[in-house]
Enzyme design. Sequence first.
Site, PDB file in Angstrom:
ATOM      1  N   SER A 139       0.855  -1.183   0.000  1.00 26.35           N
ATOM      2  CA  SER A 139       0.000   0.000   0.000  1.00 26.35           C
ATOM      3  C   SER A 139       0.886   1.226   0.000  1.00 26.35           C
ATOM      4  CB  SER A 139      -0.880  -0.004   1.259  1.00 26.35           C
ATOM      5  OG  SER A 139      -1.504   1.250   1.458  1.00 26.35           O
ATOM      6  N   TYR A 152      -2.338  -1.520  10.192  1.00 28.76           N
ATOM      7  CA  TYR A 152      -2.360  -1.700   8.740  1.00 28.76           C
ATOM      8  C   TYR A 152      -1.105  -1.106   8.114  1.00 28.76           C
ATOM      9  CZ  TYR A 152      -3.926  -1.544   3.895  1.00 28.76           C
ATOM     10  OH  TYR A 152      -4.012  -1.701   2.538  1.00 28.76           O
TER      11      TYR A 152
END
Length: 254
Positions: A139, A152
């Site tokens: 990401s 995350y």
Amino acid sequence: MDISGNTVFIPGSTSGIGLALALELRARGNTVVVGGRRAELLERLAAEHPGLDTVRIDTADPASIEAAAKEVLERHPDLNVLIAMAGIMRAEDWRRPEGFLASAEATIETNVLGPIRLIAAFTEHLQTRPAATIMTVTSGLAFAPLRATPSYNASKAAIHMLSESLRLQLADTSVRVVELVPPAVQTDLMPGHAANERNLPLDEYVAEVMGLIESQPDAREIQVERVKFLRYGEARGDYDQVVAALNASEPANR
């Protein structure tokens, strides 16, 4: 990674980026196996998309990964691409232990241990193929943190460095390691993402990814233009400004 002629297993691809990528790869002449937890959803996808194979897998469960790997390789001994897509993203408040610990543990279990166990289940087989690929999924938040999602962010940073390290270890084998680095995309990864107009539309994202795979078959990272703002903040010298801008628009960014 070649754009066609592969046999691809994508755990965690019953929706969002994973499913869209699976369907595009299938349309380009690849054999594609979709993995997910819900048997009824897998059955529906197989009925809606003839030729798409499905396998039940829970990437947070080591026994499920082992069973799915055995099933996939029995049905598709020519498998040469693994895309470790499965992941979760949750908001956490680390100022209160009851507000983050269970979420943090689940995130690391799914986003870090899941890919590690998947890769472990397939690496030996992939080395027997003349040209194979392991694609990890990170990401933009691996490179610039979103305040609301500490675990995350950390999980994706860990997978980025795992990808870099595996690439070194597998350099003398037939297995290439490619990292897919998404920005914020209109999916259901978090509440509100799919409807947020500031996020990249899913079809635009997957079209750009497919174009990059086709035009850059030797790429180590698949970076759409939108993610480069986050990816290269530190290299450009404007990291603090990137982090400030990212968190000013919270929760729109991923």
